[in-house]
Design an enzyme around this catalytic site. Sequence first.
Site, PDB file in Angstrom:
ATOM      1  N   ASP A 295      -0.003   0.076   3.527  1.00 50.77           N
ATOM      2  CA  ASP A 295       0.009  -1.344   3.852  1.00 50.77           C
ATOM      3  C   ASP A 295      -0.126  -2.115   2.532  1.00 50.77           C
ATOM      4  O   ASP A 295      -0.374  -1.533   1.476  1.00 50.77           O
ATOM      5  CB  ASP A 295      -1.100  -1.703   4.857  1.00 50.77           C
ATOM      6  CG  ASP A 295      -0.761  -2.992   5.606  1.00 50.77           C
ATOM      7  OD1 ASP A 295       0.142  -3.735   5.158  1.00 50.77           O
ATOM      8  OD2 ASP A 295      -1.389  -3.278   6.641  1.00 50.77           O
TER       9      ASP A 295
HETATM   10  C1  BGC Z   1       0.213  -6.348   7.183  1.00 52.13           C
HETATM   11  C2  BGC Z   1       1.341  -5.459   7.660  1.00 52.13           C
HETATM   12  C3  BGC Z   1       2.664  -5.985   7.165  1.00 52.13           C
HETATM   13  C4  BGC Z   1       2.624  -6.113   5.670  1.00 52.13           C
HETATM   14  C5  BGC Z   1       3.929  -6.608   5.079  1.00 52.13           C
HETATM   15  C6  BGC Z   1       0.300  -6.634   5.711  1.00 52.13           C
HETATM   16  O1  BGC Z   1      -0.611  -7.612   5.332  1.00 52.13           O
HETATM   17  O2  BGC Z   1      -1.019  -5.741   7.500  1.00 52.13           O
HETATM   18  O3  BGC Z   1       1.318  -5.376   9.045  1.00 52.13           O
HETATM   19  O4  BGC Z   1       3.695  -5.132   7.567  1.00 52.13           O
HETATM   20  O5  BGC Z   1       1.586  -7.026   5.311  1.00 52.13           O
HETATM   21  O6  BGC Z   1       4.186  -7.909   5.401  1.00 52.13           O
END
Ligand code: BGC
Length: 749
Positions: A295
């Site tokens: 993530d």
């Molecule tokens: C979130 C994810 C997301 C990623 C990219 C993160 O802050 O937890 O769910 O896919 O950002 O945008």
Amino acid sequence: MTEQRAVRGKSIIKRTMKLILYFTVLSIGLSAQPHLALEQTINRKVDSVLALMTLEEKFGQLNQLGGHGDKITDEQRDLLKKGLVGSFLNVNGAEATKKVQKIAVEETRLGIPLIFGYDVIHGYRTIFPVPLAEASTWDPDLVEQAARVAAREASASGLHWTFAPMVDIARDPRWGRIVEGSGEDPFLGSAMAAARVRGFQGKSLNDPGSIMACAKHYVAYGGAEAGRDYNTVDISERTLREIYLPPFHAAVNAGVGSLMSAFNEIGGIPASSNRLTLSQILRDEWNFKGMVVSDWTSILELVKHGVAGSRPEAGVLSLQAGVDMDMEGRIYLLDLFHALKDGRILLEQVDRSVKRVLRMKFLLGLFSDPYRNCDTETEKQTILHPDHRAMARSVAQKSIVLLKNDKNILPLKKDLKSILVVGPLAESKSDPLGSGHGKGMAEDVVTVLDGIKRAVSAQSKVLYAKGSGIDSIDKRELQKARQMASRADVVLVVAGETARMSGEAASRAELGIPTAQHELIKAMQATGKPVVLVLMNGRPLAIPWEAGNISAILDIWFLGVEAGNAVADVLFGEVNPSGKLPVTFPRTVGQVPIYYNHKNTGRPPSKDYYTSKYLDVPVTPEFPFGFGLSYSTFAYSDFAAASSIGPNESLKVSVTIQNTGNRKGDEVVQLYIRDVVGSVTRPVKELKGFRRISLGPGEKKKVDFLLTSDMLWLYNAKMERVTEPGEFVVFVGGNSVDLLEKSFVLRAQ
Ligand code: BGC
């Protein structure tokens, strides 16, 4: 001289690459080839690309950077030209992706194409209901089609990869990201996870309308203590395996191309450096062949978690555990080089991850057509296509849950003289999009107020008063609403949460409707006019006053671009509501976590004093899991099931459902079991099947379920997945509480 050699070297490499691309086209084109042969061919191609790569380029493939819509920064461009970026997220649009891809293909030494990722959660531009709402349809086929539409639009915009589905089980509505998932149940969650993977990925990743899915957030992110986002998770391996893992496993079985490692820790080990979940379970037990992306900076965050003392240490832990790509952290890019030189990681470990990334690029067809889907004309024709909007409307209709309808005040007549709509959310164009709404635009949204205006007859007057702010009392507005109510036949209060009150970093400690709107509802009720509450929300709310006092409550979640039309379709009876809750509604936040598949305890609640209860509220929820009313009623009869089955046999369960109302309607028939005595404690109920059926007025249908003995699994004390002989109960009904039940025995032989 040296320069000449370099140029010659470059052109040899380019020629070699061309050869590779040529063979790739051939191999991917031979779709009749058996799967295994195709795998082998791809692996060979991956190996031949790998053989050409420098160490820096390898780390580059594991590096994902966040772009900015139609741009990347100059610094990102420089890195890209050096072959140091494997993927961008947040760059989208056919033109923008083509431009950036061109740099990767034409200006880097090896010309390895980029993979473009984006959060396409519930639609790309045509925004569908939020995933929690879609789960309320209990209709995986429909949810698959919705994901397909999202994939079609996203791929037409040059994207190859979505960071969805979010398959985290959530038992705590304080957690704002509950809105992005399918609720509290692993069985329903697994069905939705698989459906979305099928929808995004289609028959082949290589198809023009397909994008790679990413099951996230692996794993147990929804178990955050106190519902606070990113917070500590401390659960048993049993709960991990029985509750949180199944939807991920279902996604893997459905062929998901990637997983995302989560922000949270699980019992002391962060998910992004967790060998049990990332290696043992995912790779060894499930045989997952795709790639794992972290993530956003979750590798870097191992330092703050306190399991890594430095950036390189964080990188080492994640890479070794099995995270292949570093989202935005730049640790794999900048900090692993020395770790490799001094032996803290092995080249095989780097290569393993690079191969996984390249493999997915091959499967997506990027080596044969790096510019797949970079066509602005197709993009224009695909985005927000009327068929997509029509689909969004039908999903929205089925996502709505009727929570209360005393004296059948709904549906409303279309020719009422005067309808008063109140509440600031009624005219909101942005809130129905919900959180995480991709490229969704407020201008595309049909508001609830507009939907109602469009639906009523020419003689009806629709009045509107804001009545209050979202969370600020406005005495003048309130007074205006009161006065207008005196002229109305019915008052529709549209109240609840804004889109920003759920989603990432949007946890709430209180679960009520914000006070100002709650006061507005009370004031409208006090006018003595019939009041309908249209609840907009991204999570279960605690609404004891409303549940006790308002005659009709329609839960509309966040329904996307067609919100207003779908709400009006249900309010005026064009569509009979059929959604069922995928998550329990508590009476008060103090009951949280509250979920239907809890354990019995040694002292289940009863009239006795020393039992598991509260002094101040009942233990039961306001609205249980699986609950939802219809304008029709359904009667269950002729429930039949054998009284015993052998170890490898299946239990045939059948039940007849009759529509006892006077309108056509859909019912979601649900099947639960209880393992009465196990070697370990078992939940009081577990969902094991469901079926959505349509019935005309008076019509009867027999519904059959097949409960295989394997579906009676549990994890025993040694954490082995087993089925134990003994007594079970099977239940059927229209929600998790009002059920018919029968006992049966699973025999040892
Ligand atoms: C979130 C994810 C997301 C990623 C990219 C993160 O802050 O937890 O769910 O896919 O950002 O945008």
